[in-house]
Design a protein around this motif. Structure first.
Motif, PDB file in Angstrom:
ATOM      1  N   ASP A   1      14.421  36.769 127.985  1.00  0.00           N
ATOM      2  CA  ASP A   1      14.474  37.184 127.019  1.00  0.00           C
ATOM      3  C   ASP A   1      13.503  38.446 126.901  1.00  0.00           C
ATOM      4  OD1 ASP A   1      13.180  37.726 123.896  1.00  0.00           O
ATOM      5  OD2 ASP A   1      15.299  36.914 123.662  1.00  0.00           O
ATOM      6  N   ASP A   2      13.898  39.631 126.480  1.00  0.00           N
ATOM      7  CA  ASP A   2      12.983  40.841 126.731  1.00  0.00           C
ATOM      8  C   ASP A   2      11.821  40.807 125.670  1.00  0.00           C
ATOM      9  OD1 ASP A   2      14.621  41.958 128.598  1.00  0.00           O
ATOM     10  OD2 ASP A   2      15.616  43.383 127.196  1.00  0.00           O
ATOM     11  N   ASP A   3      12.319  40.228 124.474  1.00  0.00           N
ATOM     12  CA  ASP A   3      11.079  40.058 123.479  1.00  0.00           C
ATOM     13  C   ASP A   3      10.222  39.079 123.987  1.00  0.00           C
ATOM     14  OD1 ASP A   3      12.153  41.862 121.814  1.00  0.00           O
ATOM     15  OD2 ASP A   3      13.141  40.385 120.516  1.00  0.00           O
ATOM     16  N   VAL A   4      10.233  37.992 124.567  1.00  0.00           N
ATOM     17  CA  VAL A   4       9.339  37.019 125.150  1.00  0.00           C
ATOM     18  C   VAL A   4       8.689  37.503 126.289  1.00  0.00           C
ATOM     19  CG1 VAL A   4       9.361  34.880 126.811  1.00  0.00           C
ATOM     20  CG2 VAL A   4      10.886  35.020 124.424  1.00  0.00           C
ATOM     21  N   ALA A   5       9.313  38.310 127.320  1.00  0.00           N
ATOM     22  CA  ALA A   5       8.762  39.330 128.197  1.00  0.00           C
ATOM     23  C   ALA A   5       7.731  39.951 127.863  1.00  0.00           C
ATOM     24  CB  ALA A   5       9.792  39.893 128.985  1.00  0.00           C
ATOM     25  N   ALA A   6       7.952  40.680 126.653  1.00  0.00           N
ATOM     26  CA  ALA A   6       7.010  41.680 125.944  1.00  0.00           C
ATOM     27  C   ALA A   6       5.601  40.842 125.468  1.00  0.00           C
ATOM     28  CB  ALA A   6       7.588  42.552 125.075  1.00  0.00           C
ATOM     29  N   ASP A   7       5.995  39.750 124.919  1.00  0.00           N
ATOM     30  CA  ASP A   7       4.766  38.798 124.347  1.00  0.00           C
ATOM     31  C   ASP A   7       3.991  38.573 125.625  1.00  0.00           C
ATOM     32  OD1 ASP A   7       5.604  38.953 121.958  1.00  0.00           O
ATOM     33  OD2 ASP A   7       6.791  37.126 121.590  1.00  0.00           O
ATOM     34  N   ARG A   8       4.639  38.121 126.708  1.00  0.00           N
ATOM     35  CA  ARG A   8       3.959  37.462 127.756  1.00  0.00           C
ATOM     36  C   ARG A   8       3.235  38.609 128.516  1.00  0.00           C
ATOM     37  NH1 ARG A   8       7.315  33.158 128.986  1.00  0.00           N
ATOM     38  NH2 ARG A   8       7.342  31.894 127.118  1.00  0.00           N
ATOM     39  N   TYR A   9       3.836  39.840 128.640  1.00  0.00           N
ATOM     40  CA  TYR A   9       2.957  41.008 129.015  1.00  0.00           C
ATOM     41  C   TYR A   9       1.507  41.299 128.328  1.00  0.00           C
ATOM     42  CZ  TYR A   9       1.787  45.630 130.932  1.00  0.00           C
ATOM     43  OH  TYR A   9       1.095  46.676 131.335  1.00  0.00           O
ATOM     44  N   LEU A  10       1.633  41.218 126.929  1.00  0.00           N
ATOM     45  CA  LEU A  10       0.635  41.180 126.110  1.00  0.00           C
ATOM     46  C   LEU A  10      -0.539  40.175 126.389  1.00  0.00           C
ATOM     47  CD1 LEU A  10       2.253  42.215 122.599  1.00  0.00           C
ATOM     48  CD2 LEU A  10       0.911  43.699 124.041  1.00  0.00           C
ATOM     49  N   ILE A  11       0.044  38.966 126.597  1.00  0.00           N
ATOM     50  CA  ILE A  11      -0.902  37.660 126.765  1.00  0.00           C
ATOM     51  C   ILE A  11      -1.951  38.348 128.217  1.00  0.00           C
ATOM     52  CG2 ILE A  11      -0.987  35.493 127.904  1.00  0.00           C
ATOM     53  CD1 ILE A  11       1.224  34.842 125.818  1.00  0.00           C
ATOM     54  N   ALA A  12      -0.855  38.499 129.268  1.00  0.00           N
ATOM     55  CA  ALA A  12      -1.512  39.004 130.694  1.00  0.00           C
ATOM     56  C   ALA A  12      -2.425  40.163 130.509  1.00  0.00           C
ATOM     57  CB  ALA A  12      -0.295  39.494 131.427  1.00  0.00           C
ATOM     58  N   ASP A  13      -2.159  41.269 129.636  1.00  0.00           N
ATOM     59  CA  ASP A  13      -3.288  42.219 129.423  1.00  0.00           C
ATOM     60  C   ASP A  13      -4.565  41.920 128.677  1.00  0.00           C
ATOM     61  OD1 ASP A  13      -3.625  45.192 129.802  1.00  0.00           O
ATOM     62  OD2 ASP A  13      -3.955  45.084 127.859  1.00  0.00           O
ATOM     63  N   GLU A  14      -4.232  41.028 127.802  1.00  0.00           N
ATOM     64  CA  GLU A  14      -5.349  40.283 127.193  1.00  0.00           C
ATOM     65  C   GLU A  14      -6.358  39.578 127.946  1.00  0.00           C
ATOM     66  OE1 GLU A  14      -6.346  37.305 123.133  1.00  0.00           O
ATOM     67  OE2 GLU A  14      -4.459  37.486 124.100  1.00  0.00           O
ATOM     68  N   LEU A  15      -5.692  38.571 128.526  1.00  0.00           N
ATOM     69  CA  LEU A  15      -6.742  37.857 129.542  1.00  0.00           C
ATOM     70  C   LEU A  15      -7.314  38.504 130.601  1.00  0.00           C
ATOM     71  CD1 LEU A  15      -4.560  34.355 129.336  1.00  0.00           C
ATOM     72  CD2 LEU A  15      -6.380  35.250 127.935  1.00  0.00           C
ATOM     73  N   LEU A  16      -6.432  39.256 131.361  1.00  0.00           N
ATOM     74  CA  LEU A  16      -7.012  40.091 132.332  1.00  0.00           C
ATOM     75  C   LEU A  16      -7.973  41.044 132.021  1.00  0.00           C
ATOM     76  CD1 LEU A  16      -3.709  40.508 134.394  1.00  0.00           C
ATOM     77  CD2 LEU A  16      -5.408  39.312 135.293  1.00  0.00           C
ATOM     78  N   SER A  17      -7.626  41.755 130.970  1.00  0.00           N
ATOM     79  CA  SER A  17      -8.936  42.637 130.330  1.00  0.00           C
ATOM     80  C   SER A  17     -10.071  41.873 130.015  1.00  0.00           C
ATOM     81  CB  SER A  17      -8.318  43.371 129.261  1.00  0.00           C
ATOM     82  OG  SER A  17      -7.273  44.165 129.499  1.00  0.00           O
ATOM     83  N   GLN A  18     -10.043  40.841 129.567  1.00  0.00           N
ATOM     84  CA  GLN A  18     -11.259  40.284 128.949  1.00  0.00           C
ATOM     85  C   GLN A  18     -12.019  39.554 130.493  1.00  0.00           C
ATOM     86  OE1 GLN A  18      -9.505  36.847 126.708  1.00  0.00           O
ATOM     87  NE2 GLN A  18      -9.332  38.045 124.822  1.00  0.00           N
ATOM     88  N   ALA A  19     -11.186  39.370 131.519  1.00  0.00           N
ATOM     89  CA  ALA A  19     -11.911  38.747 132.906  1.00  0.00           C
ATOM     90  C   ALA A  19     -12.351  39.996 133.585  1.00  0.00           C
ATOM     91  CB  ALA A  19     -10.939  37.967 133.443  1.00  0.00           C
ATOM     92  N   GLY A  20     -12.369  41.337 133.122  1.00  0.00           N
ATOM     93  CA  GLY A  20     -12.840  42.538 133.958  1.00  0.00           C
ATOM     94  C   GLY A  20     -11.956  43.302 134.813  1.00  0.00           C
ATOM     95  N   PHE A  21     -10.586  43.035 134.470  1.00  0.00           N
ATOM     96  CA  PHE A  21      -9.596  43.688 135.179  1.00  0.00           C
ATOM     97  C   PHE A  21      -9.105  44.645 134.397  1.00  0.00           C
ATOM     98  CE2 PHE A  21      -9.523  39.646 137.059  1.00  0.00           C
ATOM     99  CZ  PHE A  21      -9.035  39.787 138.360  1.00  0.00           C
ATOM    100  N   ASP A  22      -8.974  45.908 134.786  1.00  0.00           N
ATOM    101  CA  ASP A  22      -8.318  47.231 134.308  1.00  0.00           C
ATOM    102  C   ASP A  22      -6.946  47.356 134.923  1.00  0.00           C
ATOM    103  OD1 ASP A  22     -10.539  47.552 132.715  1.00  0.00           O
ATOM    104  OD2 ASP A  22     -11.351  48.598 134.386  1.00  0.00           O
ATOM    105  N   TRP A  23      -5.995  47.726 133.907  1.00  0.00           N
ATOM    106  CA  TRP A  23      -4.684  48.077 134.464  1.00  0.00           C
ATOM    107  C   TRP A  23      -4.687  49.703 135.077  1.00  0.00           C
ATOM    108  CZ3 TRP A  23      -1.032  52.061 132.937  1.00  0.00           C
ATOM    109  CH2 TRP A  23      -1.413  52.896 132.074  1.00  0.00           C
ATOM    110  N   TYR A  24      -4.057  49.748 136.161  1.00  0.00           N
ATOM    111  CA  TYR A  24      -3.952  51.158 136.670  1.00  0.00           C
ATOM    112  C   TYR A  24      -2.578  51.421 137.076  1.00  0.00           C
ATOM    113  CZ  TYR A  24      -3.276  49.012 141.313  1.00  0.00           C
ATOM    114  OH  TYR A  24      -2.957  48.483 142.466  1.00  0.00           O
ATOM    115  N   GLU A  25      -1.617  50.668 136.879  1.00  0.00           N
ATOM    116  CA  GLU A  25      -0.166  50.864 137.052  1.00  0.00           C
ATOM    117  C   GLU A  25       0.367  49.762 136.065  1.00  0.00           C
ATOM    118  OE1 GLU A  25       4.048  50.513 137.848  1.00  0.00           O
ATOM    119  OE2 GLU A  25       2.466  48.981 138.265  1.00  0.00           O
ATOM    120  N   VAL A  26       1.618  49.842 135.371  1.00  0.00           N
ATOM    121  CA  VAL A  26       1.990  49.019 134.128  1.00  0.00           C
ATOM    122  C   VAL A  26       2.061  47.510 134.602  1.00  0.00           C
ATOM    123  CG1 VAL A  26       4.048  48.291 133.261  1.00  0.00           C
ATOM    124  CG2 VAL A  26       3.425  50.749 133.147  1.00  0.00           C
TER     125      VAL A  26
END
Length: 406
Positions: A245-270
């Motif tokens: 499901d596309d909406d579920v995928a979007a929610d999972r992406y937000l979870i990924a960005d949240e947890l990775l950012s908190q751990a010191g990872f920065d996005w540099y490509e989507v």
């Protein structure tokens, strides 16, 4: 099964490139991709050009593969002439490159170095299934010149791995990261997949947490894509599994960005996060920023100076071509200025470095203004002349790119 190759223009048996491709050669970054098409089993979601032992047939083998690739590397040197082309990045992908002995991978790398030279500080990566390596194997890779490894982790939820037909045990990837660090690897990536049928938010959070705790300096997270012709697509078509499901995928992406950012990872490509600029995958950045690369191996796609070509798919046909002293290329295309501009937009807009506003076509200006008003572009970089995606913009990157390619 692997997807079919695209049509294109014929390639001379010598592999000779048009003058337009060779113009400016050496002025752009140059890399090498080496495709190793072997797998123990075929994952249910995979349509890459890979083959199990039963699918290889006569005329192709693990044993002779390194010698065949070395022949293509020598062909590359002849085709590209005498231009100084120190290789800045090398990436071994597949398939499972680490099904070959480490000595074979090192021999292929040595041939690239012998024919072209490796630039100082060159990034040399191999993909690996966590189950296909052990400390001794990783030690030999490191001694052979590899300094980056990318493990396919996908998930720590056993039922998710089963749906994906992944064969490694849930905790093995974290152990492999530790072994790679002990072997002296400077950079380690973990690949994750989200939105697999049956995966919950808690499963995804557990996978991200386990990946972070394993200690890599790079994480790639991709939404599952259901490719036609795969076992996964067949199971969904039969109603055994739901379509992601596309909406579920979007929610999972937000979870990924949240947890990775908190751990010191920065996005540099989507779909990619790193703990520092040095930890970013320089080979992929070469793709995304219009560099040149030669891709060796069956089905591999190369690009030099606006000319793109792709090799025959089956390892046996690939080996036969090179044994006969001819190019293994199946077909090619020469990109026009409009095509190259569109590709540049499609790739660079996905990067945190952004895309220059000055390069946007006049007809696309209304779409740019709309994207800014909708909160898809960062206001600060925009004022400085760059389009940089916001978090919401990353979720809608594909749709925004379509709007801009008027």
């Amino acid at each position: 099964m692997p997807s079919t190759l695209p049509d294109g223009d014929p390639v001379p048996t010598s592999g000779e490139l048009p003058d337009s491709a060779l113009r400016g050669l050496g002025e752009r970054p140059f890399g090498f991709y080496v495709h190793v098409p072997f797998c123990v089993t075929r994952c249910g979601y995979c349509d890459f050009n890979t083959y199990t032992a039963s699918e290889l047939g006569p005329g192709a083998s693990h044993r002779d593969y390194a010698d065949t690739v070395v022949e293509e590397i020598r062909l590359a040197r002849r085709v590209l002439g005498s231009a100084e082309l120190p290789v800045e990045t090398v990436f071994f992908g597949g398939g499972t490159p680490t099904l070959l002995p480490p000595e074979d991978l090192a021999r292929i790398l040595a041939a690239i170095g012998s024919e072209f030279g490796l630039s100082a500080g060159a990034e040399v990566t191999t993909e690996a299934n966590p189950e296909s390596v052990d400390p001794a194997y990783l030690d030999k890779l490191r001694q052979g010149g590899f300094n980056r490894v990318s493990f396919g982790m996908q998930s720590v939820a056993e039922h998710v791995l089963q749906v994906l037909d992944r064969r490694h045990t849930p905790g093995r990837a974290a152990v492999a990261v530790k072994e790679a660090r002990q072997a002296g690897f400077e950079h380690v990536n973990l690949d994750l997949i989200y939105s697999t049928p049956g995966e919950s938010d808690d499963d995804w959070r557990a996978s991200l947490t386990a990946a972070i705790e394993a200690g890599p300096d790079h994480v790639s997270a991709y939404s599952l894509i259901v490719e036609e012709g795969t076992r996964l697509a067949a199971r969904i078509r039969r109603g055994e599994l739901p379509m992601p499901d596309d909406d579920v995928a979007a929610d999972r992406y937000l979870i990924a960005d949240e947890l990775l950012s908190q751990a010191g990872f920065d996005w540099y490509e989507v779909s990619n996060w790193a703990t520092s600029d040095q930890a970013r995958c320089r080979h992929n950045l070469l793709y995304w920023t219009g560099g040149d690369w030669w891709a060796a191996g069956p089905g591999a796609h190369s690009h030099v100076g606006g000319t793109r070509w792709w090799n025959v798919k089956h390892p046996a046909a690939y080996a036969q071509r090179l044994a006969a002293g001819t190019s293994p290329a199946h077909a090619r295309e020469v990109l026009g200025d409009d095509d190259r501009a569109a590709e540049r937009l499609m790739l660079e807009l996905r990067l945190s470095s952004g895309y220059p506003l000055a390069e946007v076509a006049p007809d696309a200006r209304p779409a740019v203004a709309s994207a800014l008003a909708r909160g898809l572009l960062e206001p600060g970089p925009f004022r400085s002349g760059l389009m940089v995606l916001t978090l919401q913009g990353r979720l809608l990157a594909d749709a925004l790119i379509r709007d801009l390619l008027v």
